[in-house]
Design an enzyme around this catalytic site. Structure first.
Site, PDB file in Angstrom:
ATOM      1  N   HIS A   1      -1.455 -12.316   4.200  1.00  0.00           N
ATOM      2  CA  HIS A   1      -1.546 -12.439   5.668  1.00  0.00           C
ATOM      3  C   HIS A   1      -2.447 -13.608   6.059  1.00  0.00           C
ATOM      4  O   HIS A   1      -3.424 -13.412   6.782  1.00  0.00           O
ATOM      5  CB  HIS A   1      -2.148 -11.213   6.360  1.00  0.00           C
ATOM      6  CG  HIS A   1      -1.637  -9.890   5.938  1.00  0.00           C
ATOM      7  ND1 HIS A   1      -0.328  -9.521   6.076  1.00  0.00           N
ATOM      8  CD2 HIS A   1      -2.264  -8.804   5.392  1.00  0.00           C
ATOM      9  CE1 HIS A   1      -0.190  -8.273   5.648  1.00  0.00           C
ATOM     10  NE2 HIS A   1      -1.328  -7.826   5.219  1.00  0.00           N
TER      11      HIS A   1
ATOM     12  N   GLU B   1      -5.755 -11.993   8.944  1.00  0.00           N
ATOM     13  CA  GLU B   1      -4.611 -11.247   9.471  1.00  0.00           C
ATOM     14  C   GLU B   1      -4.706 -11.093  10.983  1.00  0.00           C
ATOM     15  O   GLU B   1      -3.686 -11.054  11.670  1.00  0.00           O
ATOM     16  CB  GLU B   1      -4.568  -9.855   8.805  1.00  0.00           C
ATOM     17  CG  GLU B   1      -3.422  -8.972   9.288  1.00  0.00           C
ATOM     18  CD  GLU B   1      -3.301  -7.664   8.512  1.00  0.00           C
ATOM     19  OE1 GLU B   1      -4.198  -7.374   7.699  1.00  0.00           O
ATOM     20  OE2 GLU B   1      -2.301  -6.963   8.720  1.00  0.00           O
TER      21      GLU B   1
ATOM     22  N   HIS C   1       0.902  -1.152   0.000  1.00  0.00           N
ATOM     23  CA  HIS C   1       0.000   0.000   0.000  1.00  0.00           C
ATOM     24  C   HIS C   1       0.939   1.199   0.000  1.00  0.00           C
ATOM     25  O   HIS C   1       1.371   1.662   1.063  1.00  0.00           O
ATOM     26  CB  HIS C   1      -0.882   0.023   1.248  1.00  0.00           C
ATOM     27  CG  HIS C   1      -1.611  -1.268   1.511  1.00  0.00           C
ATOM     28  ND1 HIS C   1      -2.714  -1.652   0.790  1.00  0.00           N
ATOM     29  CD2 HIS C   1      -1.388  -2.255   2.396  1.00  0.00           C
ATOM     30  CE1 HIS C   1      -3.139  -2.827   1.240  1.00  0.00           C
ATOM     31  NE2 HIS C   1      -2.342  -3.215   2.212  1.00  0.00           N
TER      32      HIS C   1
ATOM     33  N   ASP D   1       3.946  -4.382   2.260  1.00  0.00           N
ATOM     34  CA  ASP D   1       2.655  -4.021   2.849  1.00  0.00           C
ATOM     35  C   ASP D   1       2.559  -2.556   3.256  1.00  0.00           C
ATOM     36  O   ASP D   1       2.386  -1.697   2.414  1.00  0.00           O
ATOM     37  CB  ASP D   1       2.385  -4.979   4.019  1.00  0.00           C
ATOM     38  CG  ASP D   1       0.950  -4.905   4.497  1.00  0.00           C
ATOM     39  OD1 ASP D   1       0.135  -4.224   3.856  1.00  0.00           O
ATOM     40  OD2 ASP D   1       0.619  -5.547   5.511  1.00  0.00           O
TER      41      ASP D   1
HETATM   42 ZN    ZN Z   1      -2.381  -5.086   3.089  1.00  0.00          ZN
END
Ligand code: ZN
Length: 451
Positions: A268, A234, A57, A319
């Site tokens: 995740h 996650e 991200h 991430d």
């Molecule tokens: Zn993510």
């Protein structure tokens, strides 16, 4: 045609010595080994394939380090997410492009050659719609074009706050689509990446929290052969909520209700039981592991040793981009296993290098998950290369697999010398060719966002 001479080269079949790589545009046209360099060859010490970064991200790079103050109550993923939502709420398209370019420069300097951008910041401030639904996603493509990183664009379908189709919260207003508007976005995504070399577009249902079963099926059908990425399991809360909603854990629900195969990347898959581990491995899906972010957010430890023993495929991602480091991700992946199991050299085979096992597995899993299968350097393969320098003390007198072990476990990562993506050299002497201008634009952006 460019010819690179290197003392050691990591090919699909192992290390070869004294090699000349002939680059013809974006491809490796020819590899000669056990030969002397010729006049005009560009000389290097060690060349290995670039690593795919399967989950990013990019915009979150701008808030790196800003969520490390302890709050009044116990801090966890959900309090971090509130900070992230506040940061995202003020971001303009120009801000997004500047931050993404900075993140991509750092990825290339770390040795990553391709990024899987799991992009969900779609709409204008307050959730207002842009005239062009691809305004924000176009900025991601522009940042990739500006920096030269290969892009697998994964526009996110995000529709609900939690299981059972709950109404999205105010903080999620910039993320939200319905199936029809997402289909239009996807069409525009294919247009905005059309001029980027080696780009790929996939689909990304955000999580089982954010989509209903019907929406999930519709989104997965939209690009039948493309990568499918989803956040799954996650957080323990997520497992508990999924159990309350469906009676099943998230991974189990997904495997029972979707045709999960090698197109899929389960990002995740942290909280899985033994049956789920074996079922993912059998499905052919890749698990997307992001050890630095998962540690930063207190997510938990994925049972990578059991998964690898079951024949499962994994790749790595940066991430949240809290600290962009190829060696950091792979070494932490191994170290978390060592800490939880109380043994050493967990990912790998008896008598073989752990660093090499990590590198090869993440290369193969990451390439497959990003729709750009890559297992190493061979004639005809994409010229996606990293050269490593032996100037770092920990690299002196190392050869073969020990180079990878020392890079991953014994340096801060600062051994990347040059990086080529599709045959174009983007990094030289450890620096991106546009490092300074990208950094200056990033600074201006951060001054505006932090004002
Ligand atoms: Zn993510």
């Amino acid at each position: 045609m460019t010819v690179l001479y290197t003392e050691q080269l990591l090919t699909t079949t192992g290390w070869v010595q004294s090699s000349r790589l002939h680059l013809d545009g974006a491809r490796i046209a020819k590899i000669e080994s056990d030969v002397a360099p010729k006049v005009g060859d560009e000389r290097h010490q060690v060349i290995v394939p670039t690593m795919p970064n399967l989950h990013s991200h990019a915009f979150q790079r701008g808030m790196a380090g800003l969520a490390e103050t302890r709050g009044r109550s116990e801090d966890n993923f959900w309090s971090w997410r509130d900070t992230m939502y506040r940061f995202a709420s003020r971001m303009s398209p120009e801000h997004l492009q500047a931050i993404a370019a900075q993140a991509y420069v750092e990825m290339l300097e770390a040795g990553f050659g391709r990024v899987g951008e799991f992009h969900y910041l779609h709409h204008d401030i307050g959730g207002r719609r842009f005239g062009d639904p691809a305004e924000m996603v176009g900025r991601i493509a522009a940042a990739a074009g500006e920096t030269g990183i290969a892009l697998t664009l994964l526009p996110v379908f995000y529709a609900h706050a939690s299981f059972g189709g709950q109404t999205p919260s105010e903080g999620q207003a910039r993320f939200i689509h319905d199936v029809e508007s997402y289909a239009r976005l996807l069409e525009r995504c294919r247009e905005v990446v059309a001029t980027l070399p080696a780009s790929v577009v996939g689909v990304a249902p955000h999580s089982l929290r954010a989509v209903t079963p019907g929406e999930l099926a519709a989104v997965v059908r939209m690009l039948p052969d493309a990568p499918v990425h989803i956040h799954i399991a996650e957080q323990q809360n997520e497992v508990r909520d999924c159990l309350a909603w469906s009676g099943l854990r998230p991974v189990r629900w997904l495997l029972d209700n979707a045709a999960v195969d090698s197109r899929w990347c389960l990002v995740h898959a942290t909280h899985v039981d033994t049956g789920e581990i074996e079922a993912i491995a059998r499905s052919g899906a890749t698990v997307g592991l992001c050890p630095v972010t998962e540690a930063n957010l207190g997510d938990g430890i994925f049972p990578a040793a059991d998964f690898a023993a079951a024949g499962g495929q994994f790749g790595i991602g940066t991430d949240s981009n809290v600290c962009i480091s190829l060696s950091g991700e792979l070494s932490l992946l191994e170290y978390t296993q060592r800490l939880s199991l109380g043994i050493r050299n967990v990912i790998g085979l008896e008598g073989h290098s752990t660093g090499m096992a990590l590198y090869r597995r993440a290369l193969s899993g990451g390439g497959r998950a990003l729709g750009a299968p890559q297992t190493g350097l061979i004639e005809g393969a994409a010229a996606d290369l990293v050269s490593l320098s032996r100037r770092e003390p920990a690299m002196i007198c190392r050869s073969g697999d020990a180079l990878i072990d020392s890079w991953l476990f014994a340096t801060g990562g600062g051994v990347v010398d040059c990086v080529w993506v599709s045959g174009v050299k983007q990094i030289e002497r450890g620096r991106h060719r546009s490092r300074d201008s990208v950094r200056d634009a990033y600074e201006r952006t951060m001054q505006e966002l932090c004002a």
